[in-house]
Design an enzyme around this catalytic site. Structure first.
Site, mmCIF file in Angstrom:
data_model
loop_
_atom_site.group_PDB
_atom_site.id
_atom_site.type_symbol
_atom_site.label_atom_id
_atom_site.label_comp_id
_atom_site.label_asym_id
_atom_site.label_seq_id
_atom_site.Cartn_x
_atom_site.Cartn_y
_atom_site.Cartn_z
ATOM 1 N N GLY A 284 70.297 21.743 71.350
ATOM 2 C CA GLY A 284 70.468 22.569 70.170
ATOM 3 C C GLY A 284 69.129 22.877 69.549
ATOM 4 O O GLY A 284 68.134 22.201 69.825
ATOM 5 N N HIS A 310 73.095 16.104 64.686
ATOM 6 C CA HIS A 310 71.629 16.082 64.780
ATOM 7 C C HIS A 310 71.032 17.371 64.232
ATOM 8 O O HIS A 310 70.112 17.335 63.395
ATOM 9 C CB HIS A 310 71.211 15.879 66.235
ATOM 10 C CG HIS A 310 69.736 15.843 66.439
ATOM 11 N ND1 HIS A 310 69.004 14.673 66.400
ATOM 12 C CD2 HIS A 310 68.825 16.833 66.668
ATOM 13 C CE1 HIS A 310 67.721 14.943 66.592
ATOM 14 N NE2 HIS A 310 67.596 16.252 66.763
ATOM 15 N N GLU A 311 71.548 18.515 64.698
ATOM 16 C CA GLU A 311 70.981 19.787 64.242
ATOM 17 C C GLU A 311 71.242 20.006 62.758
ATOM 18 O O GLU A 311 70.391 20.556 62.044
ATOM 19 C CB GLU A 311 71.550 20.944 65.067
ATOM 20 C CG GLU A 311 71.379 20.802 66.572
ATOM 21 C CD GLU A 311 69.963 20.476 67.010
ATOM 22 O OE1 GLU A 311 69.002 20.889 66.321
ATOM 23 O OE2 GLU A 311 69.809 19.796 68.037
ATOM 24 N N TYR A 398 61.726 11.053 68.967
ATOM 25 C CA TYR A 398 63.134 10.940 68.592
ATOM 26 C C TYR A 398 63.557 9.485 68.412
ATOM 27 O O TYR A 398 64.023 9.082 67.335
ATOM 28 C CB TYR A 398 64.010 11.578 69.672
ATOM 29 C CG TYR A 398 63.908 13.075 69.792
ATOM 30 C CD1 TYR A 398 64.917 13.902 69.319
ATOM 31 C CD2 TYR A 398 62.815 13.682 70.413
ATOM 32 C CE1 TYR A 398 64.846 15.291 69.454
ATOM 33 C CE2 TYR A 398 62.728 15.059 70.549
ATOM 34 C CZ TYR A 398 63.742 15.860 70.065
ATOM 35 O OH TYR A 398 63.660 17.220 70.198
#
Length: 617
Positions: A284, A310-311, A398
């Site tokens: 994404g 997450h996005e 991340y």
């Protein structure tokens, strides 16, 4: 309800703490090694685009107008370009000469425009090149509908300069408007206020009043339709995918509310998701107001929607408070992974989020092993001088970043880290943050000089040291412990059909397969496939792991479906390890070259660049 109440309490605490004091992000900006612009001296404020999308010539052509302030009265405005043809330039309406420097690897060409003291506007007429990295042009046959072409952009980290001349650095923010002309019958969408359906003219107008950096500039053009989820969330997709996507993302409205309850108000108005054709190279992309998403998360059971969490989380960490340079990338992604898992914990329970943490830790271990445990690239603070910014986009940012915050949480307590993060996002909204600025802010607002806390966390070891610190947290594994037991039973000879797998999610299946010995024997592969139909699974995460195992084991019954999978999926997360596995033996390498030769054109230029190195080594 408790999240709304927590939000109110935390917002009040943040306001009381910050007062009128300038946040750390107001300090002098960090040096950005990946822009050739002088936007640190000539302050760009607003972009107005007027462009046309031509599928026949595969280029974007038009005009970019920049409004700017020049407090130092510098004689030259410098902007980033890469592969663009600059036709003409004006400053405050008069035509001016311009120079375009020779291209520099990873950076492109500097565009220099002479300006005078009175000038506040430059206009640049340009067109994109034939190899613009940000752009993927798809033929109708590469879409689900098979009737209309499709175009989408991917600007992160430094590819906005391949379709817009401008200052391209994460620490440089501007607002924008756009007029985009596309073939009639197609819809244009941007990271801005968007239409809900196609119009008759093929001309679309966009507006983004919140300042964003260039890497969040996004454009998609195709045959897409829209379906609302609730009053501020919805999904765009090709018509053939729309209902499936809408079902998959039914909880996105609840996700936004949950995120607000954790760390403050959503600042971007609406939150929509665009499901792109399969060639999209990423899971994404967090474009404001319009997340771009891979169709590989459409599993039919909502089991892979943590990617949307997450996005969405990027709407705070990254889009709202942005890493100052790509060397500070962990401030975007580490915070977002932590936030994503807090959202999923709130919605699905701690044992569910624990599975995400464990899979993430496994990814971190694999990345550190691949890079080398003492590699400089395993620091959180990256060193990218003279290098492609893409080199820093690994799981270090991340997962090591997220585990650092988990370590902080376990040291200071959840209430304190939540208050801190709420204050951090809201006190530094629409600003940038370097690693050094963050660490000062972290010390002032959370540690408050407490050397005992600092010693327990070992901040500098995490940020300025290699590998995985030995105080890295590992979460409880109630659900994965059962998976491990099931795997052991199978490996000791128990028939796989007798294992207790009825309620397993994608995460349990992925863990089950990841920890299998490699390679498994062919009889074991046949048993697993017979019981669980892995070769035919529609779950992309499970399928990719199974195909990697099949290549390693020489399990040829899976190869035809693997070929089909590679024809339909463009996500680098899947392509890279699968092609890498094939290249490990001479026989499989021949298969890899054959498959890649057939489908290379389906993949985005970013994926092609990565895979060319693997296939042609």
């Amino acid at each position: 309800m408790r999240y709304a109440l927590l939000a109110g309490a935390l917002f009040a605490a943040a306001c009381q703490t910050t007062g009128d004091r300038k946040p750390a992000a107001d300090n002098a900006p960090a040096k950005d090694l990946h822009t050739l612009s002088n936007a640190d001296s000539i302050l760009v404020r607003r972009l107005a685009l007027d462009i046309a999308v031509d599928f026949t010539t595969r280029r974007i052509e038009g005009m970019a107008e920049w409004r700017f302030d020049n407090p130092g009265e510098l004689p030259t405005l410098r902007l980033d370009t890469d592969g663009l043809t600059i036709d003409s330039v004006t400053a405050n309406g008069r035509k001016v000469p311009h120079t375009l420097d020779s291209a520099i690897a990873f950076l492109g060409s500097r565009l220099s425009i002479p300006v005078e003291k009175k000038d506040t506007i430059v206009r640049i007429w340009y067109k994109t090149g034939s190899n613009a990295t940000a752009l993927q042009w798809l033929e109708p046959a590469q879409t689900l509908g098979k009737k209309q072409p499709f175009l989408y952009t991917q600007s992160e980290p430094t590819y906005a300069r391949t379709w817009i001349p401008g200052p391209d650095g994460p620490g440089i923010r501007f607002t924008y408007t756009a007029r985009v002309t596309v073939p009639k019958g197609l819809v244009a969408l941007m990271s801005a206020e968007n239409p809900r359906m196609a119009n008759d003219s093929g001309v679309y107008h966009f507006r983004m009043d919140q300042p964003v950096p260039a890497y969040l500039m996004a454009l998609a053009v195709g045959d897409v339709a829209y379906k609302a989820i609730d009053g501020r969330t919805g999904v765009y997709a090709e018509p053939a995918m729309l209902d499936k996507a809408h079902y998959e993302f039914a909880e996105v409205g609840k996700m936004v509310t949950t995120a607000e309850g954790l760390y403050g108000p959503y600042r971007w108005g609406v939150y929509d998701v665009l499901v792109l054709p399969p060639g999209f190279p990423l899971g994404g992309m967090e474009n404001p107001r319009l997340t771009f998403a891979t169709p590989t998360i459409i599993a039919g059971d909502r089991s892979l929607v943590s990617l949307i969490a997450h996005e969405l989380a990027h709407s705070w960490s990254g889009n709202l408070v942005t890493n100052a340079t790509w060397e500070d990338f962990w401030l975007n992604e580490g915070f977002t992974v932590y936030f994503e898992r807090r959202i999923m914990e709130a919605m699905m329970g701690a044992d569910y989020a624990d599975m995400l943490w464990e899979l993430g830790y496994q990814d971190l271990e694999e990345t550190v092993t691949s890079l080398g445990k003492d590699s400089r690239d395993t620091w959180l603070k990256l060193a990218l001088k003279g290098r492609d910014a893409e080199d820093g986009l690994t799981d270090i940012a991340y997962e090591k970043g997220a585990h650092f915050l988990r370590r902080v949480e376990e040291t200071v307590g959840r209430q304190k880290i939540d208050t801190f993060l709420y204050q951090y996002f809201n006190g530094n909204a629409f600003k940038t943050m370097s690693t050094e600025q963050f660490l000062r802010y972290f010390d002032e607002e959370l540690l408050k000089g407490d050397t005992t806390l600092e010693a327990k966390i070992r901040v500098k070891e995490w940020v300025y040291g290699p590998g995985i610190p030995d105080n890295c947290p590992r979460v409880p594994q109630a659900r994965f412990t059962k998976v491990d037991a099931a795997r052991e039973k199978f490996l000791k000879g128990e028939a796989p059909g007798t294992l207790e797998t009825k309620d397993w999610t994608s995460h349990e299946w992925l863990h089950f397969l990841r920890k299998m010995p490699k390679p498994l024997g062919l009889p074991q592969m046949e048993q697993l496939d017979g019981a669980f139909k892995f070769t035919a699974t529609g779950n992309s995460e499970v399928a990719n792991q199974w195909f990697i195992m099949s290549v390693a084991a020489g399990y040829k019954p899976a190869f035809a479906n693997m070929d089909k999978f590679l024809s339909q999926v463009g996500r680098r997360k899947f392509l890279t390890p699968l092609y890498t596995e094939m290249m490990k033996s001479e026989e499989n390498a021949a298969m890899a070259r054959s498959i890649y030769g057939k489908y290379r054109g389906n993949y985005h230029p970013l994926a092609q660049e990565t895979l060319d190195k693997i296939i042609n080594k």
